[in-house]
Design a protein around this motif. Structure first.
Motif, PDB file in Angstrom:
ATOM      1  N   GLY A  67       0.841  -1.193  -0.062  1.00  0.00           N
ATOM      2  CA  GLY A  67       0.062   0.186  -0.111  1.00  0.00           C
ATOM      3  C   GLY A  67       0.880   1.161   0.014  1.00  0.00           C
ATOM      4  N   ILE A  68       0.482   2.097  -0.631  1.00  0.00           N
ATOM      5  CA  ILE A  68       1.258   3.571  -0.913  1.00  0.00           C
ATOM      6  C   ILE A  68       0.231   4.536  -0.703  1.00  0.00           C
ATOM      7  N   ARG A  69       0.785   5.582   0.221  1.00  0.00           N
ATOM      8  CA  ARG A  69       0.153   6.815   0.185  1.00  0.00           C
ATOM      9  C   ARG A  69       0.933   7.959   0.071  1.00  0.00           C
ATOM     10  N   ILE A  70       0.333   8.954  -0.731  1.00  0.00           N
ATOM     11  CA  ILE A  70       1.134  10.419  -1.007  1.00  0.00           C
ATOM     12  C   ILE A  70       0.353  11.529  -0.529  1.00  0.00           C
ATOM     13  N   ALA A  71       1.024  12.236   0.403  1.00  0.00           N
ATOM     14  CA  ALA A  71      -0.281  13.259   1.047  1.00  0.00           C
ATOM     15  C   ALA A  71       0.913  14.428   1.167  1.00  0.00           C
ATOM     16  N   HIS A  72       0.285  15.771   0.921  1.00  0.00           N
ATOM     17  CA  HIS A  72       0.757  16.886   1.328  1.00  0.00           C
ATOM     18  C   HIS A  72       0.037  17.675   2.363  1.00  0.00           C
ATOM     19  N   SER A  73       0.314  18.154   3.581  1.00  0.00           N
ATOM     20  CA  SER A  73      -0.166  18.494   4.638  1.00  0.00           C
ATOM     21  C   SER A  73       0.047  20.141   4.706  1.00  0.00           C
ATOM     22  N   VAL A  74      -0.592  20.724   5.120  1.00  0.00           N
ATOM     23  CA  VAL A  74      -0.581  22.346   5.532  1.00  0.00           C
ATOM     24  C   VAL A  74       0.520  22.548   6.594  1.00  0.00           C
ATOM     25  N   LEU A  75       0.640  21.781   7.693  1.00  0.00           N
ATOM     26  CA  LEU A  75       1.595  21.846   8.627  1.00  0.00           C
ATOM     27  C   LEU A  75       2.811  21.665   8.361  1.00  0.00           C
ATOM     28  N   GLY A  76       3.618  22.717   8.460  1.00  0.00           N
ATOM     29  CA  GLY A  76       4.989  22.603   8.055  1.00  0.00           C
ATOM     30  C   GLY A  76       5.399  22.418   6.656  1.00  0.00           C
ATOM     31  N   GLY A  77       4.307  22.673   5.954  1.00  0.00           N
ATOM     32  CA  GLY A  77       4.420  22.251   4.214  1.00  0.00           C
ATOM     33  C   GLY A  77       5.064  20.835   3.705  1.00  0.00           C
ATOM     34  N   LEU A  78       4.770  19.906   4.589  1.00  0.00           N
ATOM     35  CA  LEU A  78       5.150  18.611   4.454  1.00  0.00           C
ATOM     36  C   LEU A  78       4.609  17.700   3.179  1.00  0.00           C
ATOM     37  N   LEU A  79       5.397  17.225   2.616  1.00  0.00           N
ATOM     38  CA  LEU A  79       5.030  15.802   1.692  1.00  0.00           C
ATOM     39  C   LEU A  79       5.381  14.489   2.452  1.00  0.00           C
ATOM     40  N   ARG A  80       4.315  13.934   2.622  1.00  0.00           N
ATOM     41  CA  ARG A  80       4.499  12.407   3.382  1.00  0.00           C
ATOM     42  C   ARG A  80       4.363  11.495   2.339  1.00  0.00           C
ATOM     43  N   LEU A  81       5.270  10.618   2.363  1.00  0.00           N
ATOM     44  CA  LEU A  81       5.068   9.265   1.384  1.00  0.00           C
ATOM     45  C   LEU A  81       4.953   8.037   2.429  1.00  0.00           C
ATOM     46  N   GLU A  82       4.086   7.216   2.413  1.00  0.00           N
ATOM     47  CA  GLU A  82       3.932   6.008   3.309  1.00  0.00           C
ATOM     48  C   GLU A  82       3.835   4.813   2.419  1.00  0.00           C
ATOM     49  N   VAL A  83       4.600   3.788   2.913  1.00  0.00           N
ATOM     50  CA  VAL A  83       4.435   2.551   2.272  1.00  0.00           C
ATOM     51  C   VAL A  83       4.219   1.215   3.403  1.00  0.00           C
ATOM     52  N   SER A  84       3.149   0.542   2.871  1.00  0.00           N
ATOM     53  CA  SER A  84       2.787  -0.346   3.813  1.00  0.00           C
ATOM     54  C   SER A  84       2.947  -1.695   3.371  1.00  0.00           C
ATOM     55  N   ASP A  85       3.319  -2.786   4.155  1.00  0.00           N
ATOM     56  CA  ASP A  85       3.461  -4.183   3.741  1.00  0.00           C
ATOM     57  C   ASP A  85       2.821  -5.150   4.749  1.00  0.00           C
ATOM     58  N   ALA A  86       2.795  -6.372   4.556  1.00  0.00           N
ATOM     59  CA  ALA A  86       2.142  -7.436   5.547  1.00  0.00           C
ATOM     60  C   ALA A  86       3.513  -7.998   6.136  1.00  0.00           C
ATOM     61  N   GLY A  87       4.482  -7.495   6.252  1.00  0.00           N
ATOM     62  CA  GLY A  87       5.574  -8.317   6.789  1.00  0.00           C
ATOM     63  C   GLY A  87       5.875  -8.045   8.269  1.00  0.00           C
ATOM     64  N   ASP A  88       6.405  -8.880   8.992  1.00  0.00           N
ATOM     65  CA  ASP A  88       6.947  -8.688  10.432  1.00  0.00           C
ATOM     66  C   ASP A  88       7.980  -7.833  10.338  1.00  0.00           C
ATOM     67  N   GLY A  89       8.587  -7.535  11.810  1.00  0.00           N
ATOM     68  CA  GLY A  89       9.606  -6.893  12.151  1.00  0.00           C
ATOM     69  C   GLY A  89       9.443  -5.255  11.926  1.00  0.00           C
ATOM     70  N   CYS A  90      10.521  -4.675  12.152  1.00  0.00           N
ATOM     71  CA  CYS A  90      10.799  -3.115  12.363  1.00  0.00           C
ATOM     72  C   CYS A  90      12.043  -2.917  11.526  1.00  0.00           C
TER      73      CYS A  90
END
Length: 213
Positions: A67-90
């Motif tokens: 899963g991928i999410r691309i978002a632009h937020s007002v606070l701090g002028g930030l571009l957030r990139l998120e990548v989700s997977d079903a694997g274990d661990g950190c």
């Protein structure tokens, strides 16, 4: 700390070696639509590519998508990139030897981003690795705008000829050459099928959706 999102898109990719390049193509189209400069586009593409590559290497069932999410937020002028997977661990930053060819992905992410981290995956197993890039040049999207077809979502309206048509459904398909096509089901008339990067006149905000089923 809360973040006010003004623009975002979510989609999913199969666990395939070409998924990194597809993620970059979508990101390129989205950031172009949001008015990003070349330096931000290149940095964001590199960061997202590293995150997706890491997610694809995590042991997980082959039918589990990334899963991928691309978002632009007002606070701090930030571009957030998120990548989700079903694997274990950190995931942790590795310190590979000079001759090693792998293990530097998170070093690159750490060097290029404002901040990054790992969170539990919302509503499912696995995790989400996120990264924030400073993007003060991004601006809110106007009410009526030119947008890449891949960013259009259900609930928005697109201009077809001289008429505005409400988008009832969105499906993303692959061309035989590997590129992405977007098929928009409209409230009237036949579906509209165009390449993912095609510019369309768009109104409204719509809903988050999935791509590359």
């Amino acid at each position: 700390m809360s973040v006010s999102v003004i623009s975002e898109i979510t989609f999913r990719l199969s666990r395939h070696h070409r998924s990194s390049s597809r993620a970059r193509a979508v990101l390129h189209a989205v950031l172009g639509d949001w008015g990003a400069g070349q330096e931000l586009v290149e940095t964001a593409e590199l960061v997202l590519s590293e995150l997706v590559t890491n997610a694809l290497r995590v042991p997980a069932p082959s039918d589990r998508q990334v899963g991928i999410r691309i978002a632009h937020s007002v606070l701090g002028g930030l571009l957030r990139l998120e990548v989700s997977d079903a694997g274990d661990g950190c995931p942790e930053i590795q310190r590979p030897a000079a001759e090693d060819t792998h293990g530097r992905g998170l070093q690159i992410v750490d060097a290029l981003t404002h901040n990054w981290g790992v969170s539990p995956r919302p509503g499912g197993i696995g995790k989400t690795v996120w990264a924030d890039l400073k993007a003060p040049e991004l601006v809110p999207v106007p009410r009526t705008r030119e947008a890449a077809a891949v960013t259009v979502t259900k609930g928005q309206s697109v201009r077809v000829g001289e008429q505005w048509r409400a988008v009832r459904s969105v499906v993303t398909e692959r061309y035989a050459t590997g590129g992405l096509a977007v098929v928009l089901g409209l409230d009237e008339g036949p579906p509209l099928r165009v390449p993912a990067a095609t510019a369309l006149a768009v109104r409204g905000w719509g809903e988050a959706r999935e791509v590359e089923r």
